[in-house]
Design a protein around this motif. Sequence first.
Motif, PDB file in Angstrom:
ATOM      1  N   ASP A   1       0.876  -1.040  -0.051  1.00 46.45           N
ATOM      2  CA  ASP A   1      -0.103  -0.097   0.182  1.00 46.45           C
ATOM      3  C   ASP A   1       0.947   1.229  -0.234  1.00 46.45           C
ATOM      4  OD1 ASP A   1      -2.403  -1.522   0.162  1.00 46.45           O
ATOM      5  OD2 ASP A   1      -2.502  -1.411   2.338  1.00 46.45           O
ATOM      6  N   PRO A   2       0.286   2.433  -0.604  1.00 49.80           N
ATOM      7  CA  PRO A   2       1.105   3.593  -0.462  1.00 49.80           C
ATOM      8  C   PRO A   2       1.591   3.793   0.940  1.00 49.80           C
ATOM      9  CG  PRO A   2      -0.695   3.755  -1.861  1.00 49.80           C
ATOM     10  CD  PRO A   2      -0.942   2.417  -1.279  1.00 49.80           C
ATOM     11  N   PHE A   3       2.730   4.439   1.056  1.00 54.12           N
ATOM     12  CA  PHE A   3       3.379   4.788   2.440  1.00 54.12           C
ATOM     13  C   PHE A   3       2.925   6.086   2.547  1.00 54.12           C
ATOM     14  CE2 PHE A   3       6.575   6.834   5.050  1.00 54.12           C
ATOM     15  CZ  PHE A   3       6.611   5.916   6.035  1.00 54.12           C
ATOM     16  N   THR A   4       2.117   6.470   3.657  1.00 51.21           N
ATOM     17  CA  THR A   4       1.655   7.800   4.123  1.00 51.21           C
ATOM     18  C   THR A   4       2.539   8.437   4.998  1.00 51.21           C
ATOM     19  OG1 THR A   4      -0.675   7.103   3.840  1.00 51.21           O
ATOM     20  CG2 THR A   4      -0.470   8.951   4.937  1.00 51.21           C
ATOM     21  N   ILE A   5       2.847   9.958   4.651  1.00 49.65           N
ATOM     22  CA  ILE A   5       3.748  10.493   5.506  1.00 49.65           C
ATOM     23  C   ILE A   5       2.886  11.577   6.123  1.00 49.65           C
ATOM     24  CG2 ILE A   5       5.790  12.285   5.753  1.00 49.65           C
ATOM     25  CD1 ILE A   5       6.445  10.845   3.153  1.00 49.65           C
ATOM     26  N   ASP A   6       2.611  11.443   7.776  1.00 47.68           N
ATOM     27  CA  ASP A   6       1.997  12.304   8.185  1.00 47.68           C
ATOM     28  C   ASP A   6       2.513  13.496   8.630  1.00 47.68           C
ATOM     29  OD1 ASP A   6       0.434  13.543  10.381  1.00 47.68           O
ATOM     30  OD2 ASP A   6      -0.165  11.774  11.241  1.00 47.68           O
ATOM     31  N   PRO A   7       2.017  14.718   8.141  1.00 47.98           N
ATOM     32  CA  PRO A   7       2.770  15.960   8.374  1.00 47.98           C
ATOM     33  C   PRO A   7       3.084  16.183   9.854  1.00 47.98           C
ATOM     34  CG  PRO A   7       0.847  16.291   7.600  1.00 47.98           C
ATOM     35  CD  PRO A   7       0.901  14.944   7.589  1.00 47.98           C
ATOM     36  N   ASN A   8       2.270  15.665  10.804  1.00 52.31           N
ATOM     37  CA  ASN A   8       2.291  16.063  12.251  1.00 52.31           C
ATOM     38  C   ASN A   8       3.388  15.070  13.026  1.00 52.31           C
ATOM     39  OD1 ASN A   8       0.091  17.572  12.288  1.00 52.31           O
ATOM     40  ND2 ASN A   8      -1.255  15.770  12.238  1.00 52.31           N
ATOM     41  N   VAL A   9       3.781  14.148  12.238  1.00 53.85           N
ATOM     42  CA  VAL A   9       4.978  13.220  12.606  1.00 53.85           C
ATOM     43  C   VAL A   9       6.169  13.311  11.882  1.00 53.85           C
ATOM     44  CG1 VAL A   9       5.378  11.149  13.096  1.00 53.85           C
ATOM     45  CG2 VAL A   9       3.166  11.343  13.393  1.00 53.85           C
ATOM     46  N   GLY A  10       5.912  13.431  10.619  1.00 52.87           N
ATOM     47  CA  GLY A  10       7.119  13.680   9.803  1.00 52.87           C
ATOM     48  C   GLY A  10       7.473  12.242   9.028  1.00 52.87           C
ATOM     49  N   ILE A  11       8.751  12.334   8.527  1.00 52.31           N
ATOM     50  CA  ILE A  11       9.330  11.158   8.095  1.00 52.31           C
ATOM     51  C   ILE A  11      10.129  10.215   9.076  1.00 52.31           C
ATOM     52  CG2 ILE A  11      10.910  10.209   6.273  1.00 52.31           C
ATOM     53  CD1 ILE A  11      10.523  12.829   4.776  1.00 52.31           C
ATOM     54  N   PRO A  12       9.888   8.807   9.100  1.00 50.24           N
ATOM     55  CA  PRO A  12      10.341   7.929  10.211  1.00 50.24           C
ATOM     56  C   PRO A  12      12.041   8.327  10.034  1.00 50.24           C
ATOM     57  CG  PRO A  12       8.848   6.805   8.886  1.00 50.24           C
ATOM     58  CD  PRO A  12       8.939   8.164   8.208  1.00 50.24           C
ATOM     59  N   ALA A  13      12.571   8.186  11.062  1.00 50.94           N
ATOM     60  CA  ALA A  13      14.076   8.289  11.109  1.00 50.94           C
ATOM     61  C   ALA A  13      14.509   7.110  10.164  1.00 50.94           C
ATOM     62  CB  ALA A  13      14.788   8.130  12.529  1.00 50.94           C
ATOM     63  N   PHE A  14      15.585   7.564   9.546  1.00 53.57           N
ATOM     64  CA  PHE A  14      16.309   6.433   8.652  1.00 53.57           C
ATOM     65  C   PHE A  14      17.155   5.624   9.638  1.00 53.57           C
ATOM     66  CE2 PHE A  14      20.004   5.036   6.501  1.00 53.57           C
ATOM     67  CZ  PHE A  14      19.582   4.233   5.417  1.00 53.57           C
ATOM     68  N   ASN A  15      16.912   4.204   9.374  1.00 50.18           N
ATOM     69  CA  ASN A  15      17.682   2.982  10.222  1.00 50.18           C
ATOM     70  C   ASN A  15      17.867   3.323  11.597  1.00 50.18           C
ATOM     71  OD1 ASN A  15      19.204   0.768   9.642  1.00 50.18           O
ATOM     72  ND2 ASN A  15      21.345   1.842   9.839  1.00 50.18           N
ATOM     73  N   GLU A  16      16.746   3.413  12.168  1.00 51.62           N
ATOM     74  CA  GLU A  16      16.886   3.555  13.574  1.00 51.62           C
ATOM     75  C   GLU A  16      17.538   2.531  14.423  1.00 51.62           C
ATOM     76  OE1 GLU A  16      13.146   5.930  15.391  1.00 51.62           O
ATOM     77  OE2 GLU A  16      12.200   4.575  13.943  1.00 51.62           O
ATOM     78  N   ASN A  17      17.355   1.014  13.747  1.00 53.81           N
ATOM     79  CA  ASN A  17      17.832   0.151  14.778  1.00 53.81           C
ATOM     80  C   ASN A  17      18.877  -0.356  13.683  1.00 53.81           C
ATOM     81  OD1 ASN A  17      16.151   0.040  16.860  1.00 53.81           O
ATOM     82  ND2 ASN A  17      14.482  -0.723  15.391  1.00 53.81           N
ATOM     83  N   GLU A  18      20.379   0.107  13.941  1.00 59.30           N
ATOM     84  CA  GLU A  18      21.331  -0.394  12.938  1.00 59.30           C
ATOM     85  C   GLU A  18      21.824  -1.699  12.891  1.00 59.30           C
ATOM     86  OE1 GLU A  18      24.741   2.050  13.608  1.00 59.30           O
ATOM     87  OE2 GLU A  18      23.542   3.985  13.144  1.00 59.30           O
TER      88      GLU A  18
END
Length: 138
Positions: A98-115
């Motif tokens: 499904d399309p990935f929804t970016i919530d403007p109240n939350v923003g884009i998820p952090a990249f590679n949070e769990n290295e």
Amino acid sequence: LTSVRDLYHDKDLLFFANAGVLTKPTDKTNYQRDTNVALFAHNWMMKETQHIDPMKVDEETGVLGRISDSLISKRKLNVQRFNLYNRAEILGGRLGTDPFTIDPNVGIPAFNENESIDNMISFIERLNDETEIDSGVF
């Protein structure tokens, strides 16, 4: 529209979007009889331009969703659709996620949070570092 035709024949134009939704040549004397869409209602034209399906072949999908479906099924490409805030009908497809929804109240998820490795960020920086003219030659 000869310039559009010329661009197409020269293979410089891939597709021409949002030009209207008609099923055949139409003018002011026959549009009510010959069209399946509400040509002068802004809300309906917005919906129709997201679907580009005037013959109602696959009403649950959008034009960009069908393009991504084709890239997935015919070209075997990994395609992801992104959406801002709410579900855009233009992205509706049948294949892939499904399309990935970016919530403007939350923003884009952090990249590679769990290295997965300790030095992941430096590894990615090196991977995307400056290149030389022959960097891609093996």
